[in-house]
Design a protein around this motif. Structure first.
Motif, mmCIF file in Angstrom:
data_model
loop_
_atom_site.group_PDB
_atom_site.id
_atom_site.type_symbol
_atom_site.label_atom_id
_atom_site.label_comp_id
_atom_site.label_asym_id
_atom_site.label_seq_id
_atom_site.Cartn_x
_atom_site.Cartn_y
_atom_site.Cartn_z
ATOM 1 N N TRP A 172 -2.427 2.020 -2.007
ATOM 2 C CA TRP A 172 -1.579 1.227 -2.897
ATOM 3 C C TRP A 172 -1.685 -0.240 -2.499
ATOM 4 N N THR A 173 -1.718 -1.126 -3.479
ATOM 5 C CA THR A 173 -1.754 -2.567 -3.242
ATOM 6 C C THR A 173 -0.614 -3.227 -4.001
ATOM 7 N N SER A 174 0.017 -4.204 -3.366
ATOM 8 C CA SER A 174 1.143 -4.908 -3.966
ATOM 9 C C SER A 174 0.658 -5.957 -4.962
ATOM 10 N N GLN A 175 1.014 -5.790 -6.221
ATOM 11 C CA GLN A 175 0.656 -6.803 -7.217
ATOM 12 C C GLN A 175 1.597 -8.005 -7.148
ATOM 13 N N THR A 176 2.765 -7.828 -6.523
ATOM 14 C CA THR A 176 3.622 -8.988 -6.258
ATOM 15 C C THR A 176 2.952 -9.896 -5.241
ATOM 16 N N ALA A 177 2.408 -9.287 -4.189
ATOM 17 C CA ALA A 177 1.722 -10.075 -3.171
ATOM 18 C C ALA A 177 0.411 -10.649 -3.707
ATOM 19 N N LEU A 178 -0.291 -9.900 -4.562
ATOM 20 C CA LEU A 178 -1.521 -10.419 -5.162
ATOM 21 C C LEU A 178 -1.244 -11.702 -5.936
ATOM 22 N N PHE A 179 -0.150 -11.722 -6.692
ATOM 23 C CA PHE A 179 0.199 -12.936 -7.418
ATOM 24 C C PHE A 179 0.613 -14.047 -6.463
ATOM 25 N N ASP A 180 1.395 -13.704 -5.458
ATOM 26 C CA ASP A 180 1.890 -14.684 -4.495
ATOM 27 C C ASP A 180 0.759 -15.383 -3.758
ATOM 28 N N LYS A 181 -0.365 -14.685 -3.539
ATOM 29 C CA LYS A 181 -1.475 -15.244 -2.770
ATOM 30 C C LYS A 181 -2.394 -16.138 -3.603
ATOM 31 N N LEU A 182 -2.183 -16.189 -4.910
ATOM 32 C CA LEU A 182 -2.962 -17.100 -5.742
ATOM 33 C C LEU A 182 -2.503 -18.541 -5.520
ATOM 34 N N ARG A 262 -10.682 -8.645 -10.179
ATOM 35 C CA ARG A 262 -11.123 -7.430 -9.493
ATOM 36 C C ARG A 262 -11.508 -7.745 -8.042
ATOM 37 N N GLU A 263 -12.193 -8.851 -7.832
ATOM 38 C CA GLU A 263 -12.548 -9.235 -6.460
ATOM 39 C C GLU A 263 -11.291 -9.548 -5.653
ATOM 40 N N HIS A 264 -10.349 -10.234 -6.272
ATOM 41 C CA HIS A 264 -9.082 -10.554 -5.599
ATOM 42 C C HIS A 264 -8.369 -9.267 -5.173
ATOM 43 N N LEU A 265 -8.365 -8.266 -6.034
ATOM 44 C CA LEU A 265 -7.740 -6.987 -5.731
ATOM 45 C C LEU A 265 -8.492 -6.234 -4.652
ATOM 46 N N HIS A 266 -9.801 -6.145 -4.778
ATOM 47 C CA HIS A 266 -10.586 -5.344 -3.839
ATOM 48 C C HIS A 266 -10.728 -6.002 -2.464
ATOM 49 N N SER A 267 -10.368 -7.268 -2.353
ATOM 50 C CA SER A 267 -10.413 -7.933 -1.045
ATOM 51 C C SER A 267 -9.032 -8.007 -0.400
ATOM 52 N N ALA A 268 -8.069 -7.279 -0.970
ATOM 53 C CA ALA A 268 -6.676 -7.395 -0.534
ATOM 54 C C ALA A 268 -6.305 -6.327 0.486
ATOM 55 N N ASP A 269 -7.118 -6.133 1.501
ATOM 56 C CA ASP A 269 -6.776 -5.160 2.541
ATOM 57 C C ASP A 269 -5.462 -5.509 3.223
ATOM 58 N N ASP A 270 -5.163 -6.794 3.326
ATOM 59 C CA ASP A 270 -3.934 -7.226 3.995
ATOM 60 C C ASP A 270 -2.695 -6.995 3.147
ATOM 61 N N LEU A 271 -2.892 -6.684 1.876
ATOM 62 C CA LEU A 271 -1.771 -6.478 0.957
ATOM 63 C C LEU A 271 -1.665 -5.021 0.531
ATOM 64 N N SER A 272 -2.323 -4.128 1.267
ATOM 65 C CA SER A 272 -2.461 -2.727 0.866
ATOM 66 C C SER A 272 -1.997 -1.777 1.960
ATOM 67 N N VAL A 273 -1.719 -0.543 1.549
ATOM 68 C CA VAL A 273 -1.397 0.523 2.488
ATOM 69 C C VAL A 273 -2.209 1.752 2.100
ATOM 70 N N ARG A 274 -2.747 2.452 3.108
ATOM 71 C CA ARG A 274 -3.513 3.676 2.869
ATOM 72 C C ARG A 274 -2.746 4.849 3.452
ATOM 73 N N TRP A 275 -2.538 5.869 2.620
ATOM 74 C CA TRP A 275 -1.694 7.004 2.989
ATOM 75 C C TRP A 275 -2.534 8.265 3.084
#
Length: 347
Positions: A172-182, A262-275
């Motif tokens: 899962w990746t946070s789209q709130t954080a994805l926007f915040d990092k722009l 898509r690149e912004h999302l796929h490079s967001a390891d710091d904004l993601s959690v793997r379960w």
């Protein structure tokens, strides 16, 4: 988006959808509005709270979802809205119990390919994640569930019945954080845009693959940046599995914008959690602000089975008075905060 159409075959052209198109509804008031901001009832019932990453994902232990009262369920909704996804292990929920739990949060949502009207059965997926067929499929790509609908899901629960020893994880990746990092410039630009979400390719591929889909394909525009009704945080509402273009942009402007996202999302390891799933594990997430991806292949797919339930969310909206994640945190960066703000000391 990479096309994965298998073609407008005679089978597709002759197919008659079983159900009518979904009409817009006004869902009940979000249960998180009824929650104590300090979440005392919920947090007093757990034995441990573990934030799995700074931006998204919290695991609660020592509590059974089947035993939560209405107040605790409301507080859980607020925690999910703030943290994107909350995890539990060793749950005793039955299928009927899962249906009852989900009903607390609103009106049952139904995926276009959902055979049972009350839940989706999630099975293991194999294959090459990098193949042409998988490249834009929701089975392998990041996605928020059927975002092409007029009322995409809000709260979503997946309970795993059987799992392999390894493999079959979900990210899962946070789209709130994805926007915040722009950058502020990109934030301002994206706030005025609308993404066109389409179910056409999944409709075609499902029918040609021998499956059943219950509704005709649709295209629908949603704000590229949406505002959460409870937290009032701004989040990207980007979905590489279903977004085909940006309405306000010309062809190559749209293509390059989607490639960047898509690149912004796929490079967001710091904004993601793997379960890593185990039998009895549950993930409860907010489909409005968290995007997810199941990792296929490398395991015996017959060993993975889960049940997913969801409720209708509001029609996505953008509110210019909303806040970025940084603004919501009071101007501090996430790196400066040991935990996300909840109003309860030590949490």
């Amino acid at each position: 988006m990479i096309g994965a159409h298998t073609g407008l075959t005679d089978k597709v052209l002759a197919y008659k959808a079983i159900d009518p198109p979904v009409e817009e509804i006004q869902p009940p008031k979000d249960r998180a509005f009824f929650a104590d901001p300090q979440k005392k009832a919920l947090l007093s019932a757990v034995t441990n709270i573990k934030h799995l990453t700074p931006y998204i994902g919290t695991e609660l232990t020592g509590v059974q979802l089947s035993k939560l009262d209405a107040k605790q369920k409301d507080e859980l909704a607020l925690l999910v809205a703030e943290r994107g996804v909350v995890f539990f292990r060793d749950q005793d929920l039955t299928l009927e119990g899962q249906h009852e739990f989900t009903r607390h949060y609103g009106i049952q949502d139904r995926d276009p390919n959902q055979v049972d009207p009350r839940h989706v059965t999630i099975l293991g997926r194999g294959g090459d994640i990098r193949s042409y067929e998988h490249a834009s499929s929701a089975f392998a790509e990041f996605h928020s569930d059927h975002s092409f609908e007029i009322n995409p899901p809000s709260y979503t629960l997946l309970r795993m019945l059987r799992t392999p020893e390894y493999g079959g994880d979900t990210i899962w990746t946070s789209q709130t954080a994805l926007f915040d990092k722009l950058s502020p410039t990109f934030q301002k630009t994206f706030e005025g845009l609308h993404a066109v979400h389409s179910s056409e390719h999944t409709f075609i591929n499902t029918i040609n693959g021998g499956g059943t889909t219950f509704r005709s394909p649709v295209r629908r525009e949603h704000p590229l940046v949406r505002t959460h009704p409870v937290t009032e945080q701004k989040a990207l509402f980007y979905n590489p599995a279903f977004v085909i273009n940006i309405a306000e942009l010309k062809g190559y402007e749209s293509l390059h914008t989607l490639n960047f996202l898509r690149e912004h999302l796929h490079s967001a390891d710091d904004l993601s959690v793997r379960w890593h799933w185990k039998a009895g594990s549950v993930a409860f997430w907010d489909n409005r602000v968290a995007i997810h991806r199941a990792i296929p292949g490398g395991y015996n797919t017959e060993e993975r089975e889960g049940k997913r339930t969801a409720v209708f969310g509001e029609k996505p909206i953008y509110n210019s008075n909303g806040k970025t994640l940084s603004e919501w945190l009071g101007g501090k960066s996430h790196d400066e905060l040991p935990v996300i703000k909840t109003g309860l000391d030590g949490f």
